[in-house]
Design a protein around this motif. Sequence first.
Motif, PDB file in Angstrom:
ATOM      1  N   ASN A  66     -18.959  37.309  16.557  1.00  0.00           N
ATOM      2  CA  ASN A  66     -17.860  36.654  15.861  1.00  0.00           C
ATOM      3  C   ASN A  66     -16.606  36.973  16.679  1.00  0.00           C
ATOM      4  O   ASN A  66     -16.265  38.153  16.809  1.00  0.00           O
ATOM      5  N   PRO A  67     -15.929  35.974  17.232  1.00  0.00           N
ATOM      6  CA  PRO A  67     -14.801  36.254  18.122  1.00  0.00           C
ATOM      7  C   PRO A  67     -13.645  37.001  17.467  1.00  0.00           C
ATOM      8  O   PRO A  67     -12.813  37.568  18.155  1.00  0.00           O
ATOM      9  N   ALA A  68     -13.615  37.040  16.146  1.00  0.00           N
ATOM     10  CA  ALA A  68     -12.529  37.737  15.455  1.00  0.00           C
ATOM     11  C   ALA A  68     -12.935  39.137  14.995  1.00  0.00           C
ATOM     12  O   ALA A  68     -12.169  40.087  15.132  1.00  0.00           O
ATOM     13  N   SER A  73     -20.459  41.682  24.092  1.00  0.00           N
ATOM     14  CA  SER A  73     -20.406  41.390  25.529  1.00  0.00           C
ATOM     15  C   SER A  73     -20.953  40.000  25.782  1.00  0.00           C
ATOM     16  O   SER A  73     -22.004  39.632  25.264  1.00  0.00           O
ATOM     17  N   GLY A  74     -20.243  39.210  26.559  1.00  0.00           N
ATOM     18  CA  GLY A  74     -20.656  37.843  26.861  1.00  0.00           C
ATOM     19  C   GLY A  74     -20.275  36.850  25.788  1.00  0.00           C
ATOM     20  O   GLY A  74     -20.455  35.647  25.957  1.00  0.00           O
ATOM     21  N   GLY A  75     -19.768  37.325  24.652  1.00  0.00           N
ATOM     22  CA  GLY A  75     -19.325  36.434  23.586  1.00  0.00           C
ATOM     23  C   GLY A  75     -20.429  35.697  22.855  1.00  0.00           C
ATOM     24  O   GLY A  75     -20.165  34.747  22.133  1.00  0.00           O
ATOM     25  N   SER A  90     -13.750  50.081  16.633  1.00  0.00           N
ATOM     26  CA  SER A  90     -13.008  49.172  15.753  1.00  0.00           C
ATOM     27  C   SER A  90     -11.513  49.384  15.947  1.00  0.00           C
ATOM     28  O   SER A  90     -11.061  50.459  16.323  1.00  0.00           O
ATOM     29  N   ASP A  91     -10.768  48.327  15.660  1.00  0.00           N
ATOM     30  CA  ASP A  91      -9.315  48.411  15.745  1.00  0.00           C
ATOM     31  C   ASP A  91      -8.753  48.811  14.377  1.00  0.00           C
ATOM     32  O   ASP A  91      -9.505  49.104  13.443  1.00  0.00           O
ATOM     33  N   ALA A  92      -7.448  48.801  14.257  1.00  0.00           N
ATOM     34  CA  ALA A  92      -6.794  49.211  13.014  1.00  0.00           C
ATOM     35  C   ALA A  92      -7.141  48.313  11.832  1.00  0.00           C
ATOM     36  O   ALA A  92      -7.077  48.740  10.676  1.00  0.00           O
ATOM     37  N   ALA A  93      -7.526  47.073  12.108  1.00  0.00           N
ATOM     38  CA  ALA A  93      -7.891  46.145  11.033  1.00  0.00           C
ATOM     39  C   ALA A  93      -9.383  46.198  10.702  1.00  0.00           C
ATOM     40  O   ALA A  93      -9.844  45.505   9.798  1.00  0.00           O
ATOM     41  N   GLY A  94     -10.154  47.014  11.425  1.00  0.00           N
ATOM     42  CA  GLY A  94     -11.583  47.131  11.147  1.00  0.00           C
ATOM     43  C   GLY A  94     -12.441  46.107  11.873  1.00  0.00           C
ATOM     44  O   GLY A  94     -13.610  45.933  11.537  1.00  0.00           O
ATOM     45  N   ASN A  95     -11.882  45.435  12.873  1.00  0.00           N
ATOM     46  CA  ASN A  95     -12.650  44.486  13.675  1.00  0.00           C
ATOM     47  C   ASN A  95     -13.353  45.257  14.793  1.00  0.00           C
ATOM     48  O   ASN A  95     -12.753  46.109  15.441  1.00  0.00           O
ATOM     49  N   TRP A  96     -14.623  44.943  15.033  1.00  0.00           N
ATOM     50  CA  TRP A  96     -15.453  45.692  15.973  1.00  0.00           C
ATOM     51  C   TRP A  96     -15.564  44.999  17.316  1.00  0.00           C
ATOM     52  O   TRP A  96     -15.575  43.779  17.405  1.00  0.00           O
ATOM     53  N   ARG A  97     -15.699  45.803  18.372  1.00  0.00           N
ATOM     54  CA  ARG A  97     -15.875  45.308  19.734  1.00  0.00           C
ATOM     55  C   ARG A  97     -16.908  46.200  20.433  1.00  0.00           C
ATOM     56  O   ARG A  97     -16.826  47.418  20.378  1.00  0.00           O
ATOM     57  N   MET A  98     -17.852  45.553  21.095  1.00  0.00           N
ATOM     58  CA  MET A  98     -18.823  46.263  21.914  1.00  0.00           C
ATOM     59  C   MET A  98     -18.112  46.672  23.199  1.00  0.00           C
ATOM     60  O   MET A  98     -17.585  45.825  23.918  1.00  0.00           O
ATOM     61  N   ILE A  99     -18.079  47.984  23.507  1.00  0.00           N
ATOM     62  CA  ILE A  99     -17.353  48.444  24.695  1.00  0.00           C
ATOM     63  C   ILE A  99     -18.289  48.930  25.795  1.00  0.00           C
ATOM     64  O   ILE A  99     -17.832  49.249  26.894  1.00  0.00           O
ATOM     65  N   GLY A 100     -19.573  48.980  25.516  1.00  0.00           N
ATOM     66  CA  GLY A 100     -20.526  49.388  26.537  1.00  0.00           C
ATOM     67  C   GLY A 100     -21.931  49.409  25.979  1.00  0.00           C
ATOM     68  O   GLY A 100     -22.125  49.425  24.764  1.00  0.00           O
ATOM     69  N   CYS A 101     -22.906  49.387  26.883  1.00  0.00           N
ATOM     70  CA  CYS A 101     -24.286  49.462  26.427  1.00  0.00           C
ATOM     71  C   CYS A 101     -25.183  50.004  27.534  1.00  0.00           C
ATOM     72  O   CYS A 101     -24.838  49.952  28.714  1.00  0.00           O
ATOM     73  N   GLU A 102     -26.305  50.540  27.117  1.00  0.00           N
ATOM     74  CA  GLU A 102     -27.361  50.987  28.005  1.00  0.00           C
ATOM     75  C   GLU A 102     -28.628  50.319  27.496  1.00  0.00           C
ATOM     76  O   GLU A 102     -29.033  50.539  26.355  1.00  0.00           O
TER      77      GLU A 102
END
Length: 116
Positions: A66-68, A73-75, A90-102
């Motif tokens: 979900n872009p928001a 990664s890769g969208g 997660s940011d201050a609003a609770g939105n999550w972002r994948m920052i790395g993976c193995e």
Amino acid sequence: MAVRPDLSARTAPAEVPVASTTICDLGAAGSDRIVITGSNAITSFGTAANRRIRLRWAGSVTVTANPASLVLSGGADITTSPGDIWNVESDAAGNWRMIGCELAALAPGGADGGTF
């Protein structure tokens, strides 16, 4: 110069199991190390603010991008494999972002023979 503490004496906190569900609330797990169990699709990691979590996948799960609120990664949607490890924050609003993976398949001895 200060002596660096022996890192071998340090232990990582235990992983907490969390079952995969549509809304897989990472913030409610009470740990920054989580193992996701089950095979239900995930569309959200909940809305915990300002968290950084290490996820290990016990099975194959489709995670919907979900872009928001769930940036992967890769969208695009990702289907996990057992043993994959993700780092998410997660940011201050609770939105999550994948920052790395193995990826388990790329680890030494994995499905591709360990070639990176």
